[in-house]
Design a protein around this motif. Sequence first.
Motif, PDB file in Angstrom:
ATOM      1  N   CYS A  55      10.061  -0.535  -5.230  1.00 26.93           N
ATOM      2  CA  CYS A  55       9.319   0.724  -5.398  1.00 26.93           C
ATOM      3  C   CYS A  55       7.882   0.588  -4.887  1.00 26.93           C
ATOM      4  O   CYS A  55       7.292   1.573  -4.417  1.00 26.93           O
ATOM      5  CB  CYS A  55       9.302   1.143  -6.868  1.00 26.93           C
ATOM      6  N   LEU A  56       7.321  -0.604  -4.984  1.00 26.88           N
ATOM      7  CA  LEU A  56       5.930  -0.792  -4.594  1.00 26.88           C
ATOM      8  C   LEU A  56       5.697  -0.508  -3.117  1.00 26.88           C
ATOM      9  O   LEU A  56       4.592  -0.127  -2.726  1.00 26.88           O
ATOM     10  CB  LEU A  56       5.456  -2.217  -4.928  1.00 26.88           C
ATOM     11  N   ASN A  57       6.722  -0.717  -2.271  1.00 25.56           N
ATOM     12  CA  ASN A  57       6.549  -0.364  -0.857  1.00 25.56           C
ATOM     13  C   ASN A  57       7.476   0.774  -0.433  1.00 25.56           C
ATOM     14  O   ASN A  57       7.757   0.958   0.742  1.00 25.56           O
ATOM     15  CB  ASN A  57       6.716  -1.580   0.049  1.00 25.56           C
ATOM     16  N   HIS A  58       7.955   1.519  -1.420  1.00 29.41           N
ATOM     17  CA  HIS A  58       8.729   2.754  -1.193  1.00 29.41           C
ATOM     18  C   HIS A  58      10.080   2.496  -0.534  1.00 29.41           C
ATOM     19  O   HIS A  58      10.647   3.388   0.091  1.00 29.41           O
ATOM     20  CB  HIS A  58       7.908   3.759  -0.368  1.00 29.41           C
ATOM     21  N   LEU A  59      10.603   1.290  -0.675  1.00 29.53           N
ATOM     22  CA  LEU A  59      11.991   1.066  -0.283  1.00 29.53           C
ATOM     23  C   LEU A  59      12.923   1.753  -1.267  1.00 29.53           C
ATOM     24  O   LEU A  59      14.066   2.070  -0.934  1.00 29.53           O
ATOM     25  CB  LEU A  59      12.296  -0.439  -0.215  1.00 29.53           C
ATOM     26  N   GLU A  60      12.445   1.938  -2.492  1.00 27.28           N
ATOM     27  CA  GLU A  60      13.131   2.779  -3.470  1.00 27.28           C
ATOM     28  C   GLU A  60      12.172   3.903  -3.868  1.00 27.28           C
ATOM     29  O   GLU A  60      10.987   3.668  -4.085  1.00 27.28           O
ATOM     30  CB  GLU A  60      13.537   1.983  -4.719  1.00 27.28           C
ATOM     31  N   LYS A  61      12.687   5.114  -3.935  1.00 29.29           N
ATOM     32  CA  LYS A  61      11.876   6.264  -4.314  1.00 29.29           C
ATOM     33  C   LYS A  61      11.825   6.389  -5.839  1.00 29.29           C
ATOM     34  O   LYS A  61      12.858   6.253  -6.497  1.00 29.29           O
ATOM     35  CB  LYS A  61      12.453   7.543  -3.710  1.00 29.29           C
ATOM     36  N   GLY A  71      -5.948   1.431  -3.356  1.00 30.76           N
ATOM     37  CA  GLY A  71      -6.535   2.732  -3.641  1.00 30.76           C
ATOM     38  C   GLY A  71      -5.859   3.916  -2.977  1.00 30.76           C
ATOM     39  O   GLY A  71      -6.200   5.064  -3.268  1.00 30.76           O
ATOM     40  N   GLU A  72      -4.886   3.653  -2.090  1.00 31.57           N
ATOM     41  CA  GLU A  72      -4.197   4.740  -1.396  1.00 31.57           C
ATOM     42  C   GLU A  72      -2.808   4.948  -1.996  1.00 31.57           C
ATOM     43  O   GLU A  72      -2.096   3.972  -2.283  1.00 31.57           O
ATOM     44  CB  GLU A  72      -4.060   4.419   0.099  1.00 31.57           C
ATOM     45  N   PRO A  73      -2.381   6.211  -2.183  1.00 33.92           N
ATOM     46  CA  PRO A  73      -1.064   6.461  -2.774  1.00 33.92           C
ATOM     47  C   PRO A  73       0.064   6.009  -1.861  1.00 33.92           C
ATOM     48  O   PRO A  73       0.017   6.229  -0.649  1.00 33.92           O
ATOM     49  CB  PRO A  73      -1.052   7.984  -2.976  1.00 33.92           C
ATOM     50  N   MET A  74       1.065   5.380  -2.439  1.00 32.66           N
ATOM     51  CA  MET A  74       2.215   4.894  -1.678  1.00 32.66           C
ATOM     52  C   MET A  74       3.392   5.853  -1.859  1.00 32.66           C
ATOM     53  O   MET A  74       3.881   6.043  -2.971  1.00 32.66           O
ATOM     54  CB  MET A  74       2.611   3.488  -2.148  1.00 32.66           C
ATOM     55  N   GLY A  75       3.806   6.461  -0.774  1.00 35.40           N
ATOM     56  CA  GLY A  75       5.051   7.215  -0.777  1.00 35.40           C
ATOM     57  C   GLY A  75       4.936   8.676  -1.125  1.00 35.40           C
ATOM     58  O   GLY A  75       5.787   9.469  -0.729  1.00 35.40           O
ATOM     59  N   ARG A  95       3.361   0.965   4.554  1.00 32.37           N
ATOM     60  CA  ARG A  95       4.249  -0.202   4.480  1.00 32.37           C
ATOM     61  C   ARG A  95       3.755  -1.350   5.348  1.00 32.37           C
ATOM     62  O   ARG A  95       3.983  -2.512   5.039  1.00 32.37           O
ATOM     63  CB  ARG A  95       5.664   0.184   4.934  1.00 32.37           C
ATOM     64  N   ALA A  96       3.085  -1.017   6.449  1.00 36.04           N
ATOM     65  CA  ALA A  96       2.573  -2.059   7.341  1.00 36.04           C
ATOM     66  C   ALA A  96       1.532  -2.930   6.659  1.00 36.04           C
ATOM     67  O   ALA A  96       1.261  -4.049   7.105  1.00 36.04           O
ATOM     68  CB  ALA A  96       1.982  -1.420   8.602  1.00 36.04           C
ATOM     69  N   GLU A  97       0.955  -2.421   5.552  1.00 35.75           N
ATOM     70  CA  GLU A  97      -0.058  -3.180   4.817  1.00 35.75           C
ATOM     71  C   GLU A  97       0.562  -4.065   3.735  1.00 35.75           C
ATOM     72  O   GLU A  97      -0.158  -4.811   3.062  1.00 35.75           O
ATOM     73  CB  GLU A  97      -1.059  -2.222   4.156  1.00 35.75           C
ATOM     74  N   VAL A  98       1.878  -3.964   3.557  1.00 39.05           N
ATOM     75  CA  VAL A  98       2.553  -4.668   2.466  1.00 39.05           C
ATOM     76  C   VAL A  98       3.631  -5.576   3.047  1.00 39.05           C
ATOM     77  O   VAL A  98       4.643  -5.103   3.570  1.00 39.05           O
ATOM     78  CB  VAL A  98       3.196  -3.663   1.473  1.00 39.05           C
ATOM     79  N   ARG A 168       6.664 -14.196   9.403  1.00 38.87           N
ATOM     80  CA  ARG A 168       6.842 -12.863   9.990  1.00 38.87           C
ATOM     81  C   ARG A 168       6.073 -11.806   9.187  1.00 38.87           C
ATOM     82  O   ARG A 168       5.420 -10.930   9.754  1.00 38.87           O
ATOM     83  CB  ARG A 168       8.331 -12.511  10.035  1.00 38.87           C
ATOM     84  N   ALA A 169       6.145 -11.894   7.858  1.00 40.32           N
ATOM     85  CA  ALA A 169       5.405 -10.948   7.026  1.00 40.32           C
ATOM     86  C   ALA A 169       3.897 -11.121   7.207  1.00 40.32           C
ATOM     87  O   ALA A 169       3.151 -10.136   7.285  1.00 40.32           O
ATOM     88  CB  ALA A 169       5.801 -11.131   5.564  1.00 40.32           C
ATOM     89  N   LEU A 170       3.445 -12.358   7.292  1.00 37.60           N
ATOM     90  CA  LEU A 170       2.016 -12.619   7.444  1.00 37.60           C
ATOM     91  C   LEU A 170       1.485 -12.161   8.798  1.00 37.60           C
ATOM     92  O   LEU A 170       0.288 -11.857   8.932  1.00 37.60           O
ATOM     93  CB  LEU A 170       1.736 -14.114   7.277  1.00 37.60           C
ATOM     94  N   ALA A 171       2.354 -12.085   9.796  1.00 35.42           N
ATOM     95  CA  ALA A 171       1.922 -11.687  11.134  1.00 35.42           C
ATOM     96  C   ALA A 171       1.350 -10.279  11.159  1.00 35.42           C
ATOM     97  O   ALA A 171       0.553  -9.941  12.039  1.00 35.42           O
ATOM     98  CB  ALA A 171       3.092 -11.791  12.115  1.00 35.42           C
ATOM     99  N   MET A 172       1.736  -9.464  10.186  1.00 37.19           N
ATOM    100  CA  MET A 172       1.212  -8.100  10.111  1.00 37.19           C
ATOM    101  C   MET A 172      -0.132  -8.040   9.377  1.00 37.19           C
ATOM    102  O   MET A 172      -0.680  -6.965   9.173  1.00 37.19           O
ATOM    103  CB  MET A 172       2.228  -7.209   9.402  1.00 37.19           C
ATOM    104  N   GLU A 173      -0.634  -9.201   8.959  1.00 37.66           N
ATOM    105  CA  GLU A 173      -1.901  -9.290   8.230  1.00 37.66           C
ATOM    106  C   GLU A 173      -1.926  -8.313   7.058  1.00 37.66           C
ATOM    107  O   GLU A 173      -2.812  -7.448   6.945  1.00 37.66           O
ATOM    108  CB  GLU A 173      -3.081  -9.062   9.179  1.00 37.66           C
ATOM    109  N   PRO A 174      -0.960  -8.456   6.156  1.00 33.75           N
ATOM    110  CA  PRO A 174      -0.851  -7.511   5.047  1.00 33.75           C
ATOM    111  C   PRO A 174      -1.961  -7.694   4.028  1.00 33.75           C
ATOM    112  O   PRO A 174      -2.550  -8.765   3.909  1.00 33.75           O
ATOM    113  CB  PRO A 174       0.515  -7.861   4.436  1.00 33.75           C
ATOM    114  N   LYS A 175      -2.191  -6.630   3.263  1.00 34.45           N
ATOM    115  CA  LYS A 175      -3.156  -6.692   2.172  1.00 34.45           C
ATOM    116  C   LYS A 175      -2.559  -7.338   0.931  1.00 34.45           C
ATOM    117  O   LYS A 175      -3.290  -7.871   0.085  1.00 34.45           O
ATOM    118  CB  LYS A 175      -3.645  -5.284   1.831  1.00 34.45           C
ATOM    119  N   VAL A 176      -1.242  -7.258   0.808  1.00 37.05           N
ATOM    120  CA  VAL A 176      -0.555  -7.816  -0.354  1.00 37.05           C
ATOM    121  C   VAL A 176       0.818  -8.315   0.104  1.00 37.05           C
ATOM    122  O   VAL A 176       1.421  -7.752   1.015  1.00 37.05           O
ATOM    123  CB  VAL A 176      -0.415  -6.761  -1.480  1.00 37.05           C
ATOM    124  N   MET A 177       1.280  -9.393  -0.516  1.00 41.63           N
ATOM    125  CA  MET A 177       2.603  -9.945  -0.233  1.00 41.63           C
ATOM    126  C   MET A 177       3.486  -9.785  -1.465  1.00 41.63           C
ATOM    127  O   MET A 177       3.090 -10.143  -2.585  1.00 41.63           O
ATOM    128  CB  MET A 177       2.503 -11.419   0.143  1.00 41.63           C
TER     129      MET A 177
END
Length: 261
Positions: A55-61, A71-75, A95-98, A168-177
């Motif tokens: 749910c945190l990255n909106h893979l589930e609604k 600080g930005e709403p997800m989904g 999602r690109a940030e997660v 691979r996940a780190l390559a997107m320079e995410p804010k959270v993992m």
Amino acid sequence: MMAPPDRQIMVRAIDVHKSFGKLHVLRGISLDVARGQVQVIIGPSGSGKSTFLRCLNHLEKIQQGQIFIDGEPMGYRMVNGRLKEDSGRNIACMRAEVGMVFQRFNLFPHMTALQNIIEAPIRVRGMAKGAAIERGRQLLARVGLSEKERSFPAQLSGGQQQRVAIARALAMEPKVMLFDEATSALDPELVGDVLEVMKSLALEGMTMVVVTHEMGFARDVGDHVVFMDQGVIVEEGTPAQIFGDPKHERTRGFLRSVLRA
């Protein structure tokens, strides 16, 4: 009301509910993850841990509540006092940030380790191929797999595949993992290498939400531990509080069962 942003909080969940048909899986989860914090979620199978992570990255609604990333709403967006699902474009940008690492590695089988890592930065971030390759090689070195850049997933062990998935996940320079039982599909002798990579990320200050059955990791690396059961947060606190002096009988019973196993 839309909750005000708090720049010290990287992940904020407010009264999150999720159902699959008549099955009410998440029953009002509220949780803050501070910037740079390692938040570990433990609990029995079927307690809703992995569903919450998705749910945190909106893979589930979600059906109710709000989720914010930095600080930005997800989904969802608030429209005339009601939550409305956001546009696909905005969701993809969020999602690109997660970064997310799953139980199963989900690598592209027809691509080498390096190709798996550079695909999203080129296609999603618009990174130049040369820069993406350089960054990809740095990340392979970071996870101890420099010599495997030309190897295909089928030529790698499970632990090596999972380390490529982390890179691979780190390559997107995410804010959270987000880590969803990242070691549960691995043979026991392969778990340590993956946990070491996760520990190094924690030491570097990466914000992490980790669902795991690895109690040693939760105790030694986590900044904050949440115990979930039956879709609710039963108890939360520091590792010392949860492992050393749990207050709730459900927490004590769970820890007795997993630490004895």
